[in-house]
Every structure is written in structure tokens, then in C-alpha cells.
Design an enzyme around this catalytic site. Structure first.
Site, short mmCIF file in Angstrom:
data_model
loop_
_atom_site.label_atom_id
_atom_site.label_comp_id
_atom_site.label_asym_id
_atom_site.label_seq_id
_atom_site.Cartn_x
_atom_site.Cartn_y
_atom_site.Cartn_z
N HIS A 21 -36.86 5.98 2.00
CA HIS A 21 -35.85 6.74 2.35
C HIS A 21 -34.85 5.84 1.72
O HIS A 21 -34.05 6.88 1.54
CB HIS A 21 -35.91 8.28 2.97
N LYS A 67 -22.25 17.22 1.55
CA LYS A 67 -23.15 16.01 1.87
C LYS A 67 -22.69 15.50 3.20
O LYS A 67 -21.66 15.07 3.97
CB LYS A 67 -23.50 15.00 0.97
N ARG A 68 -23.49 14.48 4.13
CA ARG A 68 -23.52 13.65 4.74
C ARG A 68 -21.72 13.00 5.00
O ARG A 68 -22.01 12.01 3.84
CB ARG A 68 -23.99 12.93 5.56
N LYS A 102 -21.30 7.09 0.82
CA LYS A 102 -21.40 8.60 -0.30
C LYS A 102 -19.99 8.48 -0.86
O LYS A 102 -19.96 9.42 -1.85
CB LYS A 102 -22.09 9.54 -0.25
N THR A 135 -30.41 14.73 -3.48
CA THR A 135 -31.23 16.15 -3.47
C THR A 135 -30.34 16.73 -3.89
O THR A 135 -30.68 18.61 -4.54
CB THR A 135 -32.31 16.94 -2.88
N LYS A 150 -29.81 20.28 -6.89
CA LYS A 150 -29.52 21.75 -6.55
C LYS A 150 -28.15 22.62 -7.54
O LYS A 150 -28.48 23.27 -7.98
CB LYS A 150 -29.26 22.27 -5.46
#
Length: 848
Positions: free
Chosen positions: A371, A562-563, A568, A670, A674
Site C-alpha cells: 500500500h 484526507k489524512r 499529500k 480512493t 468518490k
């Protein structure tokens, strides 16, 4: 108080007078039990539990039927092992998958209650950190919908992911006591309680090794039903809870310290107390290793028990030759990697198989999903810790490594460097077991979770392993379940699509391609636009209630949830906010496309930079939101306690989805899928599944910017220097100077010094390098937003292209290419049909 009645959506099941009457009867019966037990006046929570138990009644018969069906047909079973299952809420998902939602809505309305109020009473089951745990939950939904005999196995954490509070702009963590009111969806199964051993020592004898003098912890299973969509299949998620045996600390009882001995039972039961709150980060704590082994040891005993009873007709000793034909085990990252040495221990020490036979069976049974490629996330357990906690397993790992390295020596004689690199044991800086290497060597299939990520694994991170066994390495691009991420969260859009192309898309998302025929249909464009606006109105009402802010409904909802992690790049978004603010201040009369920027996500409690980033965003928001010159042109909202149930609210209301990680760092993502399915447009880098989204919809229908993987690699070779960007881009310089100079923290001018210091001196994720491309791309976004028709047409193209990203497609690929099982659309007969119908269906399947 006006009771709201939810609009009936045809794909949510038939209302039916009998259905409604039966549901009302069940509801009143459960409510009566509660009140007889407890009190005279019902609370909203009593109503929720009565409804949950009523819906559960409709599950149980199907659940029992499904398990009977598997017993009769004895299919190959799939076991999905994960330390995380981020399930969210269960009630509405269950109603939808059973086709009961409309009937339940009507029944609750007739009883004078508000369905949405009841749904809001349910706690999220937050047994995950982010993408990895939510993926596991989507996979369970798809495996049941595709009729696979599948089981999710994990830990029943007493405390899930912490609840996040934002206090004075800082994240504060609170315990998530999600079980305090009870969980109506689980069933304790004490009859299947199993022992798990720790510590002890290994005794060698003629019969082989024996692991003795261990400490025992009991694993108590709790089962949760997992209903497929409208197919009467109900699978099981089994989560283990740690219990101390009654003779725990017996010696302390005997010396008379009875009270202390009872109190010490907590030490054993701490194993399932709390979820580790790290996302993409390895924390090598003994308790975490105990959790990893606990779930694996209990699960493998359960799998072997089930394998043995399926051999009910056979006589004599059980043969394990057929084990890989009956059992597939998927490892969700390396967290359950101890399953590999544990299965070897059971085969060799307990079942007395010879090593080579046991190893061949083990390899054919396991498959491993990787992952992440971030080095800080890869699990490397110290040998000393394993030696103390699991001494027999360390011996087995050494023997596995010996055989592995013998094979490499034979192929590459004298290549000691290669042997060092490929060993399961890392020697530099203390001996450690590289769990990814263990998983690769002990599995017959290894996959990444998006094309780009799988290529990085094959050609870079695990290159030498893939050169050795090229056929072992695969790609399985992640997906999301359309039941939760469209039907449940966006009923308006789901209904609109059903009216346009029929209802079959719910189980075959590729049918969304048919929407391409409606891209120029003015009525459909208008309807899609209206659904989005309705969702924005609804979410605005939520924001105004929770945050006491006024939302400009004509503004673009620009969402980054998101986290919180440096890779990110929430900081890049923050720099864009500051840039927009500075432009408004510089020229307040210039035309400006209004935006509501919504950022949300949790930071790991020990990740100080991530927490500082949250503080920076809230500080910038404080300045922007209070400035009268800015007014309703720009608002910044930090969404507190982002979780599954909040994602279900924000995603359908989003115009612009932010997917801006540095190329080569986000394995898949993901959330991106969405947002796409729900009609948002994406601004993003060519990273993770964004690449495949661009392939599906066309790059011209996304806002792609920034360095590609090759550019990042080249920059790493040359060495990244942030200063030239700062010096040559005036708007970047201005924004950074404001952060550095205390413009957003006037009472503490030095507050964000460590953030700017990182950006200048050790930014692994190259924020400044992508700043200019990002700002220019955002200008294109604003330009298109001024043309609502073109914007909506592009949104329709995105929805039409999102079919690939159904988890049904992902699971079909795993089933056929990794697990060796076939999805089926066979419908198990419902409980009200006689047992003969079940036997007939079983016969048909067996003959197939």
C-alpha cells in the site's frame, strides 16, 4: 416540529403495505423491550436501537442461510486479513443492500419520527485510519455483492481512531469510545474463543521444536453481518477481542496478591484496546506487534478449523494437500505478515508436515497487497523484540530466509551485495526483519494498488524480487463501493442516473458510460446541476449549524479532505489560499470567482509537522474569514473530525476535488474516485489512480498539473533546491514571507518558523517546485466555473468514466487472477422459502 420525509428513490426497494406494517410491528416490539427493561420515556437513541434491531431481524435469516449454503457447497473461501476496517455507519447501508430503505422510511414517518435524525444517532465504527481501512470495508461490500464466500478478519478495537477537536486552531485528540452505548450490529461468539500464545521459549526434541512456557491470551470473536446488494448473501466480518484467561497470573494468586492479579488481567486485554493512529508511518512498539500476531494466530486457527470440518465425509488423518484449493488469504499490507511464519509453525510443529511441503502450501495460500512506497511506512521489526515475544516465529523466519538466500546464491554466486539487499533480515543499524520482504517471499502474488504504484514496486522498490519472479507481481487498481458512495450518500444523483440508464449500473458500474450520450442533453445537464446545488444547500446548512459561518452558495466548493501528511501537500493548497487572499487585497474590485475552501483530516498525534500544518490552515482561515475586504469571495473552513459519515456529507456537495500529492507518493487514493463518481472535477498531479482517471475520462476533462514521476526522479538526482523558486516567483515569496513573518500569527511571529524552515531546507515533497503550475491550473478551474453549462458537461463526462473505479471490478480481478474463485450472480433463496430451495440452489452451483 415538522417531521421530514425522505424522497422515495426507486432503487431503494419497494414500499409495500405489508412491508411497512411488518417493520412498524418489529420496531414497536423492540422499543417495548427497551422500555420495559429501562424506563418509561423513549430517547432518540432508544428509537435508533429499535430500528437497528428491526433491520437486523431481516438480516439474520439471510445470514444463517448464507452460512448453510457455504456448508452445503463447500466453495473455496477467501480470507481478507486487515488490522483496519473503517466501516463507518451500518444502518442505512444495510437498509439499502436489503432493499428495505423505502419501506423503513415510510414506517418511521408513519410512527412520527425523523429517519435522518435516527441515522445521526449511530456512531461511526472508526476501526481504521484512512484509505487502507476504508478499502477493506468497500472490499467486504463487493465480495458479498459478488457472491464470494469471503470473510474479513481483524481486531475489535475498544477505541477506534481518535475524535479530533480543533481548539484555538490546534488539533486535540479525544478517545473514541464508540461502544459505550453498545453495538447492535455485532454478535459475540464465545463458543469460538481461541488461545493465543506469547513469550516462552523453544524446546528442541526428536519430535521437533516445541514452543513452551508461553503466556496465553484468549481471542473472543465478534461477528458482524456483511450484506451483499439485493442477492440475499450475508457474509461475516469476524473481529477478535482480547480476554485474559481465568488463570492469568496464577502465581500472583498463589502468593496472596489476589487483587493485583485481577487488576493485571488488563495487561492481556490491552491488546485490543486501541487502534494505532498512524497512517503511512511505522511505529515499532511491542503492543503493536502483539496486535499483529494476535489477529493472525486467532484467524489461522479459525481457518484451519473450518477447513477440517469441511472434510466431514473423509476418514483418516486430514490431508492439507487441498488447502490452497480451499483457502485464499489476502494480506492487507504487511500488518498481518506474521501469518506466514504462523501458518508454517502450525503445519510443521502441530500438524507435523515436513518443511518443504508446508512451505509449498503456505506460498500458494497467501497473497500480499502493498500500500505504500514511503520508506518510513515500511515495517521493520527488531529481531530482539521478536526473540522475546515470538521466539519460535523468529526461528522460522530465519529458516525461510535461509532457503530464500540459498536460491539467490545459486543464481548469483558471490553477489554478496544482492544477498544483503534481498535478505529478510536487515543488518545495518540493528538487526531487523523486513516484513515486506517476508510477504513477497511467502506469497504467490504481490500487487500494488494502481498502475503507476505497481510499476514503481516492480521497477524500483522491489526490482530485484520482480526480476527473480516477474509473474508474481501484479496490479489491482483500488475501487470504491457504489452502494455507499453513490446510492447512500447521493440519492438525488443515483435516482437521476437510474431514470436515464436504468438501475443495473448499481451492480455494473461500467454502464455509466451510457451517460456520455446525454452530455449535450440540456434537460439532463440542468438536472445534474440542480442535484449538485441541492447537495451544496444541504451541506451549507450543516456547516452553518456546526461552524456558525455564512456560506456563499454560488461559490465553488473546493474540497481537500484526507489524512494530514506532508506528501499529500495540504501546504500547497494553503499557499494557494494565501495567494487568492493577496490578489483580492491587492485589487478588491477585480472580478473574482468566489470559493469556499474546505480542508479536513486528522494528523497522527505524534506527527508534529502535520499538526503545525493544521494550525497554519486554521490561522490563515481566521485572517481570511474576518477580513471585510474579502467578504463572501473567499471562505476557509477546517472540517473537524473528518470521518466516513462526514465524507458522505461533503463529497456529494463538492465542485472541485484536490488530489495534489507529489507524483510517485500516493499509492492510489480512493477519495479521488468518490469525488469523481459524485460529479466533482479533479485538480491533481499524475499520481496514484489520478493517472488512470485521466486515461478513462481524458486529460482534457481533469485539471492536471505538476511534475511527473520522471521529473521528480530527475530532480532527486540533481538535488532539489527550494530557494530559486522563492526568489523567482513574487506571489510565492509574498505568501512565504507572510507565514514566516507572523502575518497569520501576530501574537507569535515565530509560530510557523519550523514549517518555512522545512519548505526551504528539507522538503522531500517539493511544494515550491509545483507551486506555479498549481496556481496557473487553479486559474483555469476558476475560468471554467464561470461557465456552468460547460462545467456540468465535464462533470457528466467524469461520472460516465468512473465505472472502472468500482470495487466490484477490483474484487472481480482479485477473484479471477489471485484467489482462483469466480464471482456469481446467483441469488441465495431468502429465509421465507423452504429449505428445499436452498438445497436446489446449492445443487445447481455444485453442478456448474
Amino acid at each position: 416540529m415538522v417531521i421530514k420525509k425522505r424522497k422515495q428513490i426507486s432503487i431503494r426497494g419497494i414500499v409495500g403495505v405489508e412491508n411497512v406494517a411488518e417493520l412498524k410491528k418489529g420496531f414497536n416490539r423492540h422499543l417495548h423491550f427497551t422500555l420495559v427493561k429501562d424506563r418509561n420515556v423513549a430517547t432518540p437513541r432508544d428509537y435508533y436501537f429499535a430500528l437497528a434491531h428491526t433491520v437486523r431481524d431481516h438480516l439474520v435469516g439471510r445470514w444463517i442461510r448464507t452460512q448453510q449454503f457455504y456448508y452445503e457447497t463447500d466453495p473455496k473461501r477467501v480470507y481478507y486479513l486487515s488490522l483496519e476496517f473503517y466501516m463507518g455507519r451500518t444502518l442505512q447501508n444495510t437498509m439499502i443492500n436489503l432493499g428495505l430503505q423505502n419501506a423503513c422510511d415510510e414506517a418511521i414517518y408513519q410512527l412520527g419520527l425523523d429517519m435522518e435524525d435516527l441515522e445521526e444517532m449511530e456512531e461511526d465504527a472508526g476501526l481504521g485510519n484512512g484509505g487502507l481501512g476504508r478499502l477493506a470495508a468497500c472490499f467486504l461490500d463487493s465480495m458479498a455483492t459478488l457472491g464470494l464466500a469471503a470473510y474479513g478478519y481483524g481486531i475489535r478495537y475498544e477505541y477506534g481512531i481518535f475524535n479530533q477537536k480543533i481548539k484555538e486552531g490546534w488539533q486535540v485528540e479525544e478517545a473514541d469510545d464508540w461502544l459505550r452505548h453498545g453495538n447492535p450490529w455485532e454478535k459475540a461468539r464465545p463458543e469460538y474463543m481461541l488461545p493465543v500464545h506469547f513469550y516462552g521459549r523453544v524446546e528442541e526434541s526428536k519430535e521437533g521444536a516445541r514452543w513452551v512456557d508461553t503466556q496465553v491470551v484468549l481471542a473472543m470473536p465478534y461477528d458482524t453481518p456483511i450484506p451483499g446488494y439485493m442477492n440475499n448473501t450475508v457474509n461475516t466480518m469476524r473481529l477478535w477481542s482480547a480476554r485474559a484467561p481465568n488463570d492469568f497470573n496464577l502465581k500472583d494468586f498463589n502468593v496472596g496478591d489476589y487483587i493485583q492479579a485481577v487488576l493485571d488481567r488488563n495487561l492481556a486485554e490491552n491488546i485490543s484496546r486501541v487502534l494505532y493512529p498512524n497512517d503511512n508511518f511505522f511505529e515499532g512498539k511491542a503492543l503493536r506487534l502483539k496486535q499483529e500476531y494476535f489477529v493472525v494466530a486467532a484467524t489461522l486457527q479459525d481457518i484451519i478449523r473450518r477447513f477440517k470440518i469441511s472434510k466431514k465425509g473423509s476418514t483418516g488423518p486430514v490431508s492439507f494437500d487441498s488447502f490452497p484449493e480451499k483457502v485464499a488469504i489476502q494480506l492487507n499490507d504487511t500488518h498481518p505478515a506474521m501469518a506466514i511464519p504462523e501458518l508454517m509453525r502450525v503445519f510443521v510443529d502441530v500438524e507435523k508436515l515436513d518443511w518443504d511441503t508446508a512451505w509449498a502450501i503456505t506460498k500458494r495460500t497467501f497473497a500480499y497487497t502493498n500500500h505504500t512506497v514511503l520508506p518510513e511506512a515500511l515495517e521493520r521489526w527488531p529481531v530482539g523484540l521478536l526473540e522475546t515475544l515470538l521466539p519460535r516465529h523468529l526461528q522460522i523466519i530465519y529458516r525461510i530466509n535461509q532457503g530464500h538466500l540459498d536460491g539467490i546464491r545459486a543464481l548469483f554466486p558471490g553477489d554478496l551485495e544482492r544477498i544483503r539487499r534481498m535478505s529478510l533480515i536487515e543488518e545495518d543499524g540493528g538487526k531487523r526483519v523486513n516484513m515486506a520482504h517476508l510477504c513477497i517471499v511467502g506469497s504467490h502474488a504481490v500487487n500494488g494498488v494502481a498502475e503507476i504504484h505497481s510499476n514503481i514496486i516492480k521497477n524500483d522498490v522491489f526490482r530485484e524480487f520482480s526480476e527473480l519472479e516477474p509473474d508474481k507481481f501484479q496490479n489491482k487498481t483500488n475501487g470504491i463501493t457504489p452502494r455507499r458512495w453513490l446510492l447512500l450518500c447521493n440519492p438525488g444523483l443515483a435516482e437521476l442516473i437510474a431514470e436515464a440508464i436504468g438501475e443495473e449500473y448499481v451492480k455494473d458500474l461500467s454502464q455509466l458510460q451510457k451517460l456520455n450520450e446525454l452530455v449535450n442533453d440540456d434537460a439532463f445537464i440542468r438536472d445534474v446541476s440542480n442535484v449538485k446545488q441541492d447537495n451544496k444547500v444541504k451541506f451549507s446548512q450543516y456547516l452553518e449549524k456546526e461552524y456558525k459561518v455564512n456560506i456563499n452558495l454560488s461559490s465553488m466548493f473546493d474540497v481537500h479532505v484526507k489524512r494530514i501528511h506532508e506528501y499529500k501537500r495540504q501546504l500547497l493548497n494553503c499557499l494557494h489560499i494565501i495567494t487568492m487572499y493577496n490578489r483580492i487585497k491587492k485589487n478588491p474590485k477585480a472580478p473574482f470567482v468566489p470559493r469556499t475552501v474546505i480542508i479536513g483530516g486528522k494528523a497522527a498525534p505524534g506527527y508534529h509537522m502535520a499538526k503545525k500544518i493544521i494550525k497554519l490552515i486554521t490561522a490563515v482561515g481566521h485572517v481570511v474569514n474576518k477580513d471585510p475586504v474579502v467578504g463572501s469571495k473567499l471562505k476557509v473552513i477546517y472540517l473537524e473530525n473528518y470521518r466516513v459519515s462526514l465524507a458522505e456529507k461533503v463529497i456529494p456537495a463538492t465542485d472541485l476535488s484536490e488530489q495534489i500529492s507529489t507524483a510517485g507518493t500516493e499509492a492510489s487514493g480512493t477519495g479521488n474516485m468518490k469525488f469523481m463518481l459524485n460529479g466533482a472535477l479533479t485538480i491533481g498531479t499524475m499520481d496514484g489512480a489520478n493517472v488512470e482517471m485521466a486515461e478513462e475520462v481524458g486529460e482534457e476533462n481533469m485539471f492536471i498539473f505538476g511534475m511527473r514521476v520522471e521529473d521528480v526522479a530527475e530532480m532527486d538526482v540533481q538535488g532539489y533546491d527550494a530557494v530559486p523558486y522563492y526568489n523567482s516567483i513574487p506571489e510565492l515569496k509574498q505568501a512565504v514571507d507572510q507565514i514566516q513573518g507572523g502575518f497569520f500569527s501576530p501574537k507569535q511571529p515565530e509560530l510557523f518558523k519550523d514549517v518555512t524552515n522545512m519548505l526551504f531546507n528539507h522538503d522531500r515533497f517539493k511544494v515550491f517546485a509545483d507551486y506555479e503550475g498549481y496556481i496557473k491550473c487553479q486559474e483555469k478551474v476558476s475560468q471554467l466555473y464561470q461557465n456552468p453549462k460547460e462545467w456540468t458537461q465535464m462533470a457528466i463526462k467524469n461520472i460516465a468514466a468512473s465505472g472502472k473505479f468500482s470495487s466490484d471490478r477490483t474484487i472481480t480481478d482479485y477473484a479471477t487472477e489471485v484467489w482462483g474463485v469466480e464471482p456469481t450472480d446467483l441469488k441465495i433463496p431468502p429465509p421465507n422459502e423452504p429449505r428445499k430451495a436452498l438445497e436446489e440452489t446449492a445443487r445447481v452451483l455444485t453442478e456448474k
